[in-house]
Design a protein around this motif. Structure first.
Motif, PDB file in Angstrom:
ATOM      1  N   PHE A 211       0.797  -1.225  -0.256  1.00 12.25           N
ATOM      2  CA  PHE A 211       0.049   0.005  -0.281  1.00 12.25           C
ATOM      3  C   PHE A 211       0.832   1.278   0.068  1.00 12.25           C
ATOM      4  O   PHE A 211       0.218   2.316  -0.454  1.00 12.25           O
ATOM      5  CB  PHE A 211      -0.951   0.112   1.269  1.00 12.25           C
ATOM      6  CG  PHE A 211      -1.872  -0.969   1.246  1.00 12.25           C
ATOM      7  CD1 PHE A 211      -3.112  -0.965   0.303  1.00 12.25           C
ATOM      8  CD2 PHE A 211      -1.665  -1.973   1.825  1.00 12.25           C
ATOM      9  CE1 PHE A 211      -4.171  -1.883   0.569  1.00 12.25           C
ATOM     10  CE2 PHE A 211      -2.743  -3.212   2.079  1.00 12.25           C
ATOM     11  CZ  PHE A 211      -3.747  -3.106   1.177  1.00 12.25           C
ATOM     12  N   MET A 212       2.042   1.095   0.461  1.00  8.93           N
ATOM     13  CA  MET A 212       3.098   2.296   0.458  1.00  8.93           C
ATOM     14  C   MET A 212       3.814   2.595  -0.746  1.00  8.93           C
ATOM     15  O   MET A 212       4.223   1.662  -1.323  1.00  8.93           O
ATOM     16  CB  MET A 212       3.839   2.351   1.602  1.00  8.93           C
ATOM     17  CG  MET A 212       3.169   2.023   3.078  1.00  8.93           C
ATOM     18  SD  MET A 212       2.109   3.346   3.385  1.00  8.93           S
ATOM     19  CE  MET A 212       0.872   2.259   4.355  1.00  8.93           C
TER      20      MET A 212
ATOM     21  N   ASN B 106       7.143   9.352   3.004  1.00  8.60           N
ATOM     22  CA  ASN B 106       7.760   9.738   4.167  1.00  8.60           C
ATOM     23  C   ASN B 106       8.045   8.589   5.126  1.00  8.60           C
ATOM     24  O   ASN B 106       6.932   7.524   5.289  1.00  8.60           O
ATOM     25  CB  ASN B 106       6.818  10.640   4.920  1.00  8.60           C
ATOM     26  CG  ASN B 106       7.467  11.075   6.418  1.00  8.60           C
ATOM     27  OD1 ASN B 106       8.643  10.724   6.671  1.00  8.60           O
ATOM     28  ND2 ASN B 106       6.799  12.025   6.771  1.00  8.60           N
ATOM     29  N   LYS B 107       9.352   8.338   5.508  1.00  7.48           N
ATOM     30  CA  LYS B 107       9.383   6.995   6.307  1.00  7.48           C
ATOM     31  C   LYS B 107       8.655   6.817   7.538  1.00  7.48           C
ATOM     32  O   LYS B 107       8.207   5.711   7.837  1.00  7.48           O
ATOM     33  CB  LYS B 107      10.984   7.177   6.765  1.00  7.48           C
ATOM     34  CG  LYS B 107      11.778   6.752   5.462  1.00  7.48           C
ATOM     35  CD  LYS B 107      13.212   6.620   5.873  1.00  7.48           C
ATOM     36  CE  LYS B 107      14.144   6.212   4.836  1.00  7.48           C
ATOM     37  NZ  LYS B 107      15.682   5.950   5.312  1.00  7.48           N
TER      38      LYS B 107
ATOM     39  N   GLN C  97       2.511   0.989   7.606  1.00  2.53           N
ATOM     40  CA  GLN C  97       2.871  -0.494   7.649  1.00  2.53           C
ATOM     41  C   GLN C  97       2.526  -1.356   8.968  1.00  2.53           C
ATOM     42  O   GLN C  97       2.091  -2.202   8.885  1.00  2.53           O
ATOM     43  CB  GLN C  97       4.276  -0.823   7.283  1.00  2.53           C
ATOM     44  CG  GLN C  97       4.509  -0.524   6.056  1.00  2.53           C
ATOM     45  CD  GLN C  97       6.204  -0.594   5.874  1.00  2.53           C
ATOM     46  OE1 GLN C  97       6.914  -0.180   6.589  1.00  2.53           O
ATOM     47  NE2 GLN C  97       6.659  -1.433   4.666  1.00  2.53           N
ATOM     48  N   THR C  98       2.649  -0.418   9.971  1.00  3.92           N
ATOM     49  CA  THR C  98       2.197  -1.048  11.280  1.00  3.92           C
ATOM     50  C   THR C  98       0.985  -1.433  11.522  1.00  3.92           C
ATOM     51  O   THR C  98       0.349  -2.414  12.141  1.00  3.92           O
ATOM     52  CB  THR C  98       2.839  -0.296  12.409  1.00  3.92           C
ATOM     53  OG1 THR C  98       4.324   0.236  12.217  1.00  3.92           O
ATOM     54  CG2 THR C  98       2.501  -0.661  13.740  1.00  3.92           C
ATOM     55  N   VAL C  99       0.184  -0.503  11.131  1.00  2.00           N
ATOM     56  CA  VAL C  99      -1.480  -0.676  11.158  1.00  2.00           C
ATOM     57  C   VAL C  99      -1.879  -1.839  10.547  1.00  2.00           C
ATOM     58  O   VAL C  99      -2.794  -2.629  10.666  1.00  2.00           O
ATOM     59  CB  VAL C  99      -2.121   0.768  10.756  1.00  2.00           C
ATOM     60  CG1 VAL C  99      -3.784   0.585  10.531  1.00  2.00           C
ATOM     61  CG2 VAL C  99      -1.830   1.725  11.747  1.00  2.00           C
ATOM     62  N   LEU C 100      -1.349  -1.796   9.219  1.00  2.00           N
ATOM     63  CA  LEU C 100      -1.764  -2.899   8.230  1.00  2.00           C
ATOM     64  C   LEU C 100      -1.275  -4.214   8.804  1.00  2.00           C
ATOM     65  O   LEU C 100      -1.985  -5.296   8.553  1.00  2.00           O
ATOM     66  CB  LEU C 100      -1.183  -2.911   6.778  1.00  2.00           C
ATOM     67  CG  LEU C 100      -1.595  -1.651   6.027  1.00  2.00           C
ATOM     68  CD1 LEU C 100      -0.904  -1.494   4.748  1.00  2.00           C
ATOM     69  CD2 LEU C 100      -3.319  -1.799   5.879  1.00  2.00           C
ATOM     70  N   HIS C 101      -0.135  -4.389   9.346  1.00  2.19           N
ATOM     71  CA  HIS C 101       0.188  -5.277   9.977  1.00  2.19           C
ATOM     72  C   HIS C 101      -0.601  -5.931  11.337  1.00  2.19           C
ATOM     73  O   HIS C 101      -1.051  -7.041  11.496  1.00  2.19           O
ATOM     74  CB  HIS C 101       1.720  -5.454  10.851  1.00  2.19           C
ATOM     75  CG  HIS C 101       2.448  -6.574  11.308  1.00  2.19           C
ATOM     76  ND1 HIS C 101       2.803  -7.835  10.556  1.00  2.19           N
ATOM     77  CD2 HIS C 101       2.437  -6.878  12.805  1.00  2.19           C
ATOM     78  CE1 HIS C 101       3.157  -8.382  11.500  1.00  2.19           C
ATOM     79  NE2 HIS C 101       3.148  -7.982  12.728  1.00  2.19           N
TER      80      HIS C 101
END
Length: 136
Positions: free
Chosen positions: A71-72, A77-78, A85-89
């Motif tokens: 999705f990114m 922005n890092k 990525q954390t929310v998707l994980h």
């Protein structure tokens, strides 16, 4: 003769729990009378059982979609990309645990729907069947 061996009677709240006790399967079984994820759901209704199977299928399909979709954008922005990525994980792992808990019902239909959902999700999102060709 006193056969209680010095033990007191259980409190009334425990007596109520004893009356409500029901059997939980510990081996795979076929049948629509099951409990999947929630107390008394789907119960005795065949329609609700079908809904429970669909729910498990969709959850396992979404686990595969979340596992294989990016999705990114590469130049983002890092910090925001890391949070995204954390929310998707978090969503993927949460759904995977819910599928695992549904499988603990030991219902063979639930098992088959979970495996089918993962398989079709992988086929559509993880396999090369629908991969875009790389222009080299």
């Amino acid at each position: 003769m006193d056969h209680d061996m010095g033990m007191a009677a259980p409190p009334p709240s425990t007596m109520v729990m004893m009356k409500r006790r029901h059997f939980m399967h510990m081996t795979f079984f076929w049948g629509t009378k099951s409990e999947v994820l929630f107390d008394q759901w789907p119960g005795d209704s065949r329609g609700m059982y079908a809904l429970a199977l669909l729910f498990v299928f969709v959850m396992s399909f979404l686990v595969e979609w979340l596992s294989h979709t990016r999705f990114m954008k590469p130049g983002s922005n890092k910090l925001s990309a890391g949070l995204g990525q954390t929310v998707l994980h978090l969503l993927r792992v949460g759904l995977a645990y819910l599928v695992m808990l549904a499988l603990m019902s030991f219902n063979a239909g639930v098992f088959l729907m979970a495996v089918l959902g993962h398989a079709l999700g992988f086929f559509f999102f993880g396999s090369r069947a629908f991969a875009k060709p790389h222009n080299g």
